[in-house]
Design a protein around this motif. Structure first.
Motif, PDB file in Angstrom:
ATOM      1  N   LEU A 156      -7.024   6.325  -1.767  1.00  0.00           N
ATOM      2  CA  LEU A 156      -5.621   6.700  -1.605  1.00  0.00           C
ATOM      3  C   LEU A 156      -4.722   5.911  -2.558  1.00  0.00           C
ATOM      4  CD1 LEU A 156      -5.509   7.006   2.285  1.00  0.00           C
ATOM      5  CD2 LEU A 156      -5.409   8.882   0.630  1.00  0.00           C
ATOM      6  N   ALA A 157      -5.043   4.638  -2.778  1.00  0.00           N
ATOM      7  CA  ALA A 157      -4.260   3.818  -3.702  1.00  0.00           C
ATOM      8  C   ALA A 157      -4.402   4.317  -5.135  1.00  0.00           C
ATOM      9  CB  ALA A 157      -4.690   2.358  -3.611  1.00  0.00           C
ATOM     10  N   GLU A 158      -5.579   4.811  -5.476  1.00  0.00           N
ATOM     11  CA  GLU A 158      -5.824   5.311  -6.833  1.00  0.00           C
ATOM     12  C   GLU A 158      -5.175   6.674  -7.074  1.00  0.00           C
ATOM     13  OE1 GLU A 158     -10.058   5.171  -6.931  1.00  0.00           O
ATOM     14  OE2 GLU A 158     -10.103   3.047  -7.472  1.00  0.00           O
ATOM     15  N   GLY A 159      -4.893   7.397  -6.011  1.00  0.00           N
ATOM     16  CA  GLY A 159      -4.261   8.708  -6.150  1.00  0.00           C
ATOM     17  C   GLY A 159      -2.799   8.565  -6.536  1.00  0.00           C
ATOM     18  N   SER A 160      -2.147   9.674  -6.692  1.00  0.00           N
ATOM     19  CA  SER A 160      -0.766   9.625  -7.169  1.00  0.00           C
ATOM     20  C   SER A 160       0.277   9.824  -6.076  1.00  0.00           C
ATOM     21  CB  SER A 160      -0.567  10.694  -8.250  1.00  0.00           C
ATOM     22  OG  SER A 160      -0.814  11.971  -7.711  1.00  0.00           O
ATOM     23  N   ILE A 161      -0.151   9.948  -4.839  1.00  0.00           N
ATOM     24  CA  ILE A 161       0.790  10.258  -3.762  1.00  0.00           C
ATOM     25  C   ILE A 161       1.386   9.008  -3.123  1.00  0.00           C
ATOM     26  CG2 ILE A 161       1.009  11.307  -1.476  1.00  0.00           C
ATOM     27  CD1 ILE A 161      -1.122  13.321  -2.368  1.00  0.00           C
ATOM     28  N   HIS A 162       0.555   8.040  -2.795  1.00  0.00           N
ATOM     29  CA  HIS A 162       1.000   6.869  -2.035  1.00  0.00           C
ATOM     30  C   HIS A 162       1.424   5.745  -2.970  1.00  0.00           C
ATOM     31  CE1 HIS A 162      -0.455   9.041   1.380  1.00  0.00           C
ATOM     32  NE2 HIS A 162      -1.620   9.187   0.769  1.00  0.00           N
ATOM     33  N   GLN A 163       2.586   5.159  -2.680  1.00  0.00           N
ATOM     34  CA  GLN A 163       3.185   4.157  -3.552  1.00  0.00           C
ATOM     35  C   GLN A 163       3.002   2.718  -3.079  1.00  0.00           C
ATOM     36  OE1 GLN A 163       4.513   5.222  -6.483  1.00  0.00           O
ATOM     37  NE2 GLN A 163       3.716   7.183  -5.769  1.00  0.00           N
ATOM     38  N   CYS A 164       2.569   2.521  -1.823  1.00  0.00           N
ATOM     39  CA  CYS A 164       2.462   1.161  -1.294  1.00  0.00           C
ATOM     40  C   CYS A 164       1.441   1.124  -0.155  1.00  0.00           C
ATOM     41  CB  CYS A 164       3.821   0.671  -0.821  1.00  0.00           C
ATOM     42  SG  CYS A 164       4.463   1.582   0.592  1.00  0.00           S
ATOM     43  N   PRO A 165       0.992  -0.075   0.216  1.00  0.00           N
ATOM     44  CA  PRO A 165       0.010  -0.200   1.293  1.00  0.00           C
ATOM     45  C   PRO A 165       0.462   0.424   2.624  1.00  0.00           C
ATOM     46  CG  PRO A 165       0.094  -2.229   0.059  1.00  0.00           C
ATOM     47  CD  PRO A 165       1.212  -1.363  -0.461  1.00  0.00           C
ATOM     48  N   ALA A 166       1.749   0.331   2.945  1.00  0.00           N
ATOM     49  CA  ALA A 166       2.236   0.908   4.208  1.00  0.00           C
ATOM     50  C   ALA A 166       2.009   2.417   4.239  1.00  0.00           C
ATOM     51  CB  ALA A 166       3.705   0.582   4.412  1.00  0.00           C
ATOM     52  N   GLU A 167       2.223   3.081   3.115  1.00  0.00           N
ATOM     53  CA  GLU A 167       1.996   4.528   3.049  1.00  0.00           C
ATOM     54  C   GLU A 167       0.504   4.850   3.180  1.00  0.00           C
ATOM     55  OE1 GLU A 167       3.759   6.217  -0.448  1.00  0.00           O
ATOM     56  OE2 GLU A 167       5.763   5.528   0.097  1.00  0.00           O
ATOM     57  N   ILE A 168      -0.334   3.989   2.636  1.00  0.00           N
ATOM     58  CA  ILE A 168      -1.784   4.180   2.731  1.00  0.00           C
ATOM     59  C   ILE A 168      -2.230   4.037   4.184  1.00  0.00           C
ATOM     60  CG2 ILE A 168      -4.014   3.192   2.069  1.00  0.00           C
ATOM     61  CD1 ILE A 168      -2.598   2.509  -0.664  1.00  0.00           C
ATOM     62  N   VAL A 169      -1.733   3.021   4.865  1.00  0.00           N
ATOM     63  CA  VAL A 169      -2.058   2.840   6.283  1.00  0.00           C
ATOM     64  C   VAL A 169      -1.589   4.038   7.091  1.00  0.00           C
ATOM     65  CG1 VAL A 169      -1.574   1.454   8.348  1.00  0.00           C
ATOM     66  CG2 VAL A 169      -2.136   0.320   6.189  1.00  0.00           C
ATOM     67  N   ALA A 170      -0.388   4.507   6.827  1.00  0.00           N
ATOM     68  CA  ALA A 170       0.137   5.674   7.543  1.00  0.00           C
ATOM     69  C   ALA A 170      -0.754   6.892   7.318  1.00  0.00           C
ATOM     70  CB  ALA A 170       1.568   5.972   7.106  1.00  0.00           C
ATOM     71  N   ALA A 171      -1.227   7.069   6.092  1.00  0.00           N
ATOM     72  CA  ALA A 171      -2.111   8.201   5.797  1.00  0.00           C
ATOM     73  C   ALA A 171      -3.432   8.072   6.556  1.00  0.00           C
ATOM     74  CB  ALA A 171      -2.370   8.286   4.295  1.00  0.00           C
ATOM     75  N   LEU A 172      -3.981   6.878   6.613  1.00  0.00           N
ATOM     76  CA  LEU A 172      -5.236   6.664   7.345  1.00  0.00           C
ATOM     77  C   LEU A 172      -5.052   6.887   8.846  1.00  0.00           C
ATOM     78  CD1 LEU A 172      -6.536   3.604   5.345  1.00  0.00           C
ATOM     79  CD2 LEU A 172      -7.658   5.837   5.511  1.00  0.00           C
ATOM     80  N   LEU A 173      -3.920   6.466   9.374  1.00  0.00           N
ATOM     81  CA  LEU A 173      -3.638   6.719  10.789  1.00  0.00           C
ATOM     82  C   LEU A 173      -3.566   8.222  11.036  1.00  0.00           C
ATOM     83  CD1 LEU A 173      -0.911   3.994  11.465  1.00  0.00           C
ATOM     84  CD2 LEU A 173      -3.309   3.960  12.194  1.00  0.00           C
ATOM     85  N   ALA A 174      -2.920   8.944  10.128  1.00  0.00           N
ATOM     86  CA  ALA A 174      -2.804  10.399  10.259  1.00  0.00           C
ATOM     87  C   ALA A 174      -4.169  11.085  10.128  1.00  0.00           C
ATOM     88  CB  ALA A 174      -1.838  10.946   9.216  1.00  0.00           C
ATOM     89  N   GLU A 175      -5.074  10.477   9.382  1.00  0.00           N
ATOM     90  CA  GLU A 175      -6.423  11.025   9.219  1.00  0.00           C
ATOM     91  C   GLU A 175      -7.317  10.728  10.425  1.00  0.00           C
ATOM     92  OE1 GLU A 175      -8.178   9.773   5.517  1.00  0.00           O
ATOM     93  OE2 GLU A 175      -6.623  10.756   4.326  1.00  0.00           O
ATOM     94  N   GLY A 176      -6.813   9.938  11.372  1.00  0.00           N
ATOM     95  CA  GLY A 176      -7.583   9.674  12.584  1.00  0.00           C
ATOM     96  C   GLY A 176      -8.304   8.339  12.609  1.00  0.00           C
ATOM     97  N   TYR A 177      -7.788   7.365  11.891  1.00  0.00           N
ATOM     98  CA  TYR A 177      -8.388   6.033  11.872  1.00  0.00           C
ATOM     99  C   TYR A 177      -7.396   5.011  12.417  1.00  0.00           C
ATOM    100  CZ  TYR A 177     -11.704   8.442   8.938  1.00  0.00           C
ATOM    101  OH  TYR A 177     -12.623   9.337   8.471  1.00  0.00           O
ATOM    102  N   PRO A 178      -7.233   4.939  13.739  1.00  0.00           N
ATOM    103  CA  PRO A 178      -6.234   4.042  14.323  1.00  0.00           C
ATOM    104  C   PRO A 178      -6.499   2.568  14.035  1.00  0.00           C
ATOM    105  CG  PRO A 178      -7.647   4.944  16.033  1.00  0.00           C
ATOM    106  CD  PRO A 178      -7.990   5.660  14.757  1.00  0.00           C
TER     107      PRO A 178
END
Length: 72
Positions: free
Chosen positions: A17-39
């Motif tokens: 996710l960090a290597e992709g172009s969508i997420h700009q910071c660690p908080a956004e990456i964590v939010a994406a992982l939570l949304a993917e089902g990894y609490p």
């Protein structure tokens, strides 16, 4: 998925996710992982070293380019 394998996958996915172009910071990456089902991602990635690494990956990627199709 056993705990160790799942944790390893979360670390790997965070880097993807960090290597992709969508997420700009660690908080956004964590939010994406939570949304993917990894609490557990919030706890696993709650380390200054891990956040610094993810921030570095986000900052080091080339800027996204915008391609526009022009109609004449």
């Amino acid at each position: 998925m056993p705990h160790k394998i799942r944790a390893s996958y979360i670390y790997q996915r965070a880097h993807e996710l960090a290597e992709g172009s969508i997420h700009q910071c660690p908080a956004e990456i964590v939010a994406a992982l939570l949304a993917e089902g990894y609490p557990e991602a919030a706890d696993l990635l709650d380390s200054e070293n891990i956040r610094a690494d993810l921030r570095r990956v986000c900052d080091d990627r080339p800027p996204a380019t915008l391609h526009l199709a022009l109609r004449h």
